[in-house]
Design an enzyme around this catalytic site. Structure first.
Site, PDB file in Angstrom:
ATOM      1  N   THR A  87      59.842  18.826  36.054  1.00 23.61           N
ATOM      2  CA  THR A  87      60.820  17.740  36.224  1.00 23.61           C
ATOM      3  C   THR A  87      61.788  17.797  37.373  1.00 23.61           C
ATOM      4  O   THR A  87      62.296  18.860  37.744  1.00 23.61           O
ATOM      5  CB  THR A  87      61.686  17.565  34.948  1.00 23.61           C
ATOM      6  OG1 THR A  87      60.829  17.380  33.861  1.00 23.61           O
ATOM      7  CG2 THR A  87      62.567  16.337  35.050  1.00 23.61           C
ATOM      8  N   ASP A 123      61.195  11.812  37.877  1.00 24.68           N
ATOM      9  CA  ASP A 123      59.756  11.783  38.178  1.00 24.68           C
ATOM     10  C   ASP A 123      59.033  11.486  36.872  1.00 24.68           C
ATOM     11  O   ASP A 123      59.672  11.211  35.851  1.00 24.68           O
ATOM     12  CB  ASP A 123      59.306  13.129  38.773  1.00 24.68           C
ATOM     13  CG  ASP A 123      59.210  14.204  37.718  1.00 24.68           C
ATOM     14  OD1 ASP A 123      58.110  14.785  37.545  1.00 24.68           O
ATOM     15  OD2 ASP A 123      60.227  14.469  37.041  1.00 24.68           O
ATOM     16  N   ARG A 144      56.015  13.407  35.618  1.00 24.06           N
ATOM     17  CA  ARG A 144      54.965  14.374  35.240  1.00 24.06           C
ATOM     18  C   ARG A 144      55.442  15.260  34.094  1.00 24.06           C
ATOM     19  O   ARG A 144      56.545  15.793  34.138  1.00 24.06           O
ATOM     20  CB  ARG A 144      54.617  15.231  36.453  1.00 24.06           C
ATOM     21  CG  ARG A 144      53.697  16.405  36.129  1.00 24.06           C
ATOM     22  CD  ARG A 144      53.457  17.269  37.340  1.00 24.06           C
ATOM     23  NE  ARG A 144      52.508  16.644  38.248  1.00 24.06           N
ATOM     24  CZ  ARG A 144      52.085  17.205  39.384  1.00 24.06           C
ATOM     25  NH1 ARG A 144      52.551  18.378  39.735  1.00 24.06           N
ATOM     26  NH2 ARG A 144      51.239  16.583  40.158  1.00 24.06           N
ATOM     27  N   LYS A 164      60.926   9.600  31.393  1.00 28.04           N
ATOM     28  CA  LYS A 164      61.958  10.598  31.165  1.00 28.04           C
ATOM     29  C   LYS A 164      63.353  10.006  31.104  1.00 28.04           C
ATOM     30  O   LYS A 164      64.315  10.736  30.904  1.00 28.04           O
ATOM     31  CB  LYS A 164      61.916  11.639  32.289  1.00 28.04           C
ATOM     32  CG  LYS A 164      60.580  12.323  32.346  1.00 28.04           C
ATOM     33  CD  LYS A 164      60.572  13.485  33.283  1.00 28.04           C
ATOM     34  CE  LYS A 164      59.148  13.945  33.466  1.00 28.04           C
ATOM     35  NZ  LYS A 164      59.001  15.057  34.368  1.00 28.04           N
ATOM     36  N   GLY A 177      63.319  19.772  30.391  1.00 29.89           N
ATOM     37  CA  GLY A 177      63.209  20.883  29.455  1.00 29.89           C
ATOM     38  C   GLY A 177      62.057  20.630  28.502  1.00 29.89           C
ATOM     39  O   GLY A 177      61.062  20.033  28.870  1.00 29.89           O
ATOM     40  N   SER A 231      63.307  21.582  37.288  1.00 27.57           N
ATOM     41  CA  SER A 231      62.767  22.564  38.238  1.00 27.57           C
ATOM     42  C   SER A 231      62.852  22.051  39.674  1.00 27.57           C
ATOM     43  O   SER A 231      62.902  22.828  40.614  1.00 27.57           O
ATOM     44  CB  SER A 231      61.325  22.908  37.881  1.00 27.57           C
ATOM     45  OG  SER A 231      60.545  21.739  37.891  1.00 27.57           O
ATOM     46  N   ASP A 243      58.177  20.438  44.597  1.00 25.93           N
ATOM     47  CA  ASP A 243      58.179  21.224  43.367  1.00 25.93           C
ATOM     48  C   ASP A 243      56.879  20.938  42.618  1.00 25.93           C
ATOM     49  O   ASP A 243      56.515  19.785  42.428  1.00 25.93           O
ATOM     50  CB  ASP A 243      59.391  20.834  42.511  1.00 25.93           C
ATOM     51  CG  ASP A 243      59.340  21.476  41.145  1.00 25.93           C
ATOM     52  OD1 ASP A 243      59.557  20.771  40.153  1.00 25.93           O
ATOM     53  OD2 ASP A 243      59.077  22.692  41.085  1.00 25.93           O
ATOM     54  N   SER A 250      57.001  18.844  39.197  1.00 23.36           N
ATOM     55  CA  SER A 250      57.298  17.405  39.201  1.00 23.36           C
ATOM     56  C   SER A 250      56.211  16.699  39.976  1.00 23.36           C
ATOM     57  O   SER A 250      55.616  17.267  40.902  1.00 23.36           O
ATOM     58  CB  SER A 250      58.635  17.120  39.888  1.00 23.36           C
ATOM     59  OG  SER A 250      59.607  18.041  39.498  1.00 23.36           O
TER      60      SER A 250
END
Lengths: 231, 276
Positions: B41, B57, B59, B73, B87, B169, B206, B209
């Site tokens: 995320t 995002d 994913r 999200k 999380g 992340s 990242d 994500s």
């Protein structure tokens, strides 16, 4: 009380704790190789990652060892670099000692012994050797980290190998399918390799950026690139 | 009055940690824990001239495999309050749903729209009670009678009230973008572009994500625009081969045909069906 136990065991323990040096890392990525009647194709993605971070988007995982052999490697980049260096040096030594080019099967057998030499501190590398054999047919040799190897028609290795191998089993090995099938053509094998990586990039976070293909046939080794998702 | 014996034990409030000791003992005996689905995320929030923009995002990952390529999200909390969650996916989902329900009851009780500070209080008190075991990192944003507000809430229950926040992340990549481009009182169009760029930085740099950018803009007069997707940053590659199977490809091992007995109850004929 349960809560007190947790704290004693995890946080405030006065007992000696062990610290270890972790010798391996996992750098992600996928490789795959397919052998045809008179050709072999090696595909690798070009993303080098560690954890959630990308180290490089332009780091192919396959290297040419001779005019008819390609070595593809996936796993821990430190061991990949060292093993690749040692293999190239040993091939040079072979050519000096025997006065002739090392064949794909000779290289394959040699790599197996090199891996088993480090049986008790293995190279964390999944290798695939592909090329043309002594009679000019395509061949693929796949390895485990300690040197067990086998000649096969196709193999996927790396982070998403559980996703790719069943697809290859079906499309190339015709498993679970009835009917007559034509032998695998170079164009269809190329399409299949690229499509495999498109699918792997969808579901595996360490695969993406670009797929780099080596096509080995009697005229030499041609290379192709194909872009993939960069997220 | 006859004596009544209470056969039911009233359960103690709060989280029971008994299972944690049991889990530790099971792990010693070789049990592998099931993996939680975490969202990896990148989630971000930004206060602009008229209100608040939340970005995320899409994913969801289980370890290194993508479980959901297009999950949502940005969660609804109240008509004027939305919350992004990073999380453990189940934790963010259920926590926000619970606080949303409680806020609805609060609206009925008070007869007013909820304040963002109320949602923040409820969330932080809930997460602190569970000592970080409820792994939900949230970006809470909304507009109330006192203007736009943005909070970041950490799994252990600490909160920060700031003009721009990132979590997850991909938060470092996103925060780098924010620090380079943020200005106070940005216009809506510029703010939307900056939020999109921050989430895109997380998506591309990242691995946790990916896929698309979702935006939620809560503006003046508590008006909400939920843009899902706002930017489809990654499309699936176009397949080169054809993977359809001819009829007869799957082997039939055995066949057994059973007659099902039925009675005709009624018959009706349909007029000309228009199949154009």
């Amino acid at each position: 009380m349960a809560m007190a136990d947790i704290y004693q065991n995890n946080y405030m323990s006065m007992a000696p704790t062990e610290r270890r040096f972790e010798p391996y890392a996992f750098n992600g990525g996928n490789i795959l190789a397919v052998a045809g009647e008179d050709f072999a194709i090696v595909a690798s993605d070009t993303r080098l990652s560690q954890g959630f971070m990308i180290h490089s988007r332009d780091h192919p995982k396959a290297v040419q060892l001779s005019s008819s052999t390609v070595l593809a490697q996936s796993g821990f980049e430190g061991d990949i670099t060292t093993l690749k260096k040692h293999v190239k040096i040993r091939i040079d030594m072979y050519e000096h000692n025997h006065g002739k080019k090392a064949s794909t099967s000779a290289i394959a057998s040699m790599i197996s012994k090199m891996l088993y030499y480090k049986r008790f501190f293995p190279y964390y590398v999944y290798n695939i050797v592909a090329g043309l054999d002594d009679v000019g047919k395509g061949c693929v040799f796949s390895y485990d980290p300690v040197g067990s190897y086998e000649r096969e028609q196709y193999r996927a290795a790396g982070a998403a190998n559980e996703l790719l191998q069943p697809l290859l089993d079906n499309q190339i090995g015709h498993k679970n399918m009835e009917g007559d099938f034509l032998p695998l053509s170079k164009e269809k094998a190329l399409q299949l390799c690229i499509d495999c990586f498109i699918s792997a990039a969808e579901r595996d976070i360490t695969t993406g950026d670009c797929v780099f293909l080596h096509v080995i046939d009697k005229d030499g080794i041609a290379t192709k690139e194909f872009p993939l998702r960069r997220d | 009055m006859a004596t009544t014996v209470s056969c039911l034990e009233v359960p103690k409030g709060g989280f029971s940690f008994d299972n944690c000791a049991r889990n530790a003992r099971l792990e010693e005996r070789g049990l592998t824990r099931p993996k939680f689905r975490k969202t990896g995320t990148t989630i971000v929030g930004l206060v602009f001239e008229d209100g608040v923009i939340l970005g995320a995002d899409t994913r969801a990952t289980e370890d290194t495999i993508v479980a959901d390529k297009n999950c949502s999200k940005i969660h609804y909390i109240a008509p004027n309050i939305y919350c992004c969650g990073a999380g453990t996916a189940a934790d963010t989902e259920k926590t926000t749903e619970m606080i949303s329900s409680n806020l609805q009851l609060h609206r009925y009780r008070t007869g007013r729209p909820n304040r963002v500070a109320t949602a923040n209080r409820m969330l932080k008190q809930y997460l602190y009670r569970y000592q970080g075991y409820v792994s939900a990192a949230l970006v809470l944003g909304g507009v109330d009678c006192n203007g736009p507000h943005l909070y970041s809430i950490h799994p252990h229950g600490s909160t920060d009230k700031l003009p721009y926040v990132t979590m997850g992340s991909g938060s470092l990549a996103a925060m780098a973008t924010f620090e380079a481009g943020y200005k106070a009182n940005m216009k809506k169009a510029d703010a939307m572009q900056l939020v999109r760029d921050a989430v895109a930085a997380g998506i591309f740099n990242d691995l946790g994500s990916g896929s698309n950018v979702d935006l939620c803009i809560i503006g003046k007069d508590m008006k909400v625009e939920y843009l899902r997707p706002f930017d489809v940053a990654n499309k699936k590659g176009v397949r080169q081969g054809n993977y359809s199977y001819k009829p007869g490809t799957t082997a039939v091992l055995s066949k057994s045909i059973k007659q099902i007995k039925y009675d005709i109850v009624s018959e009706s004929v349909q007029e000309d069906m228009d199949t154009s």
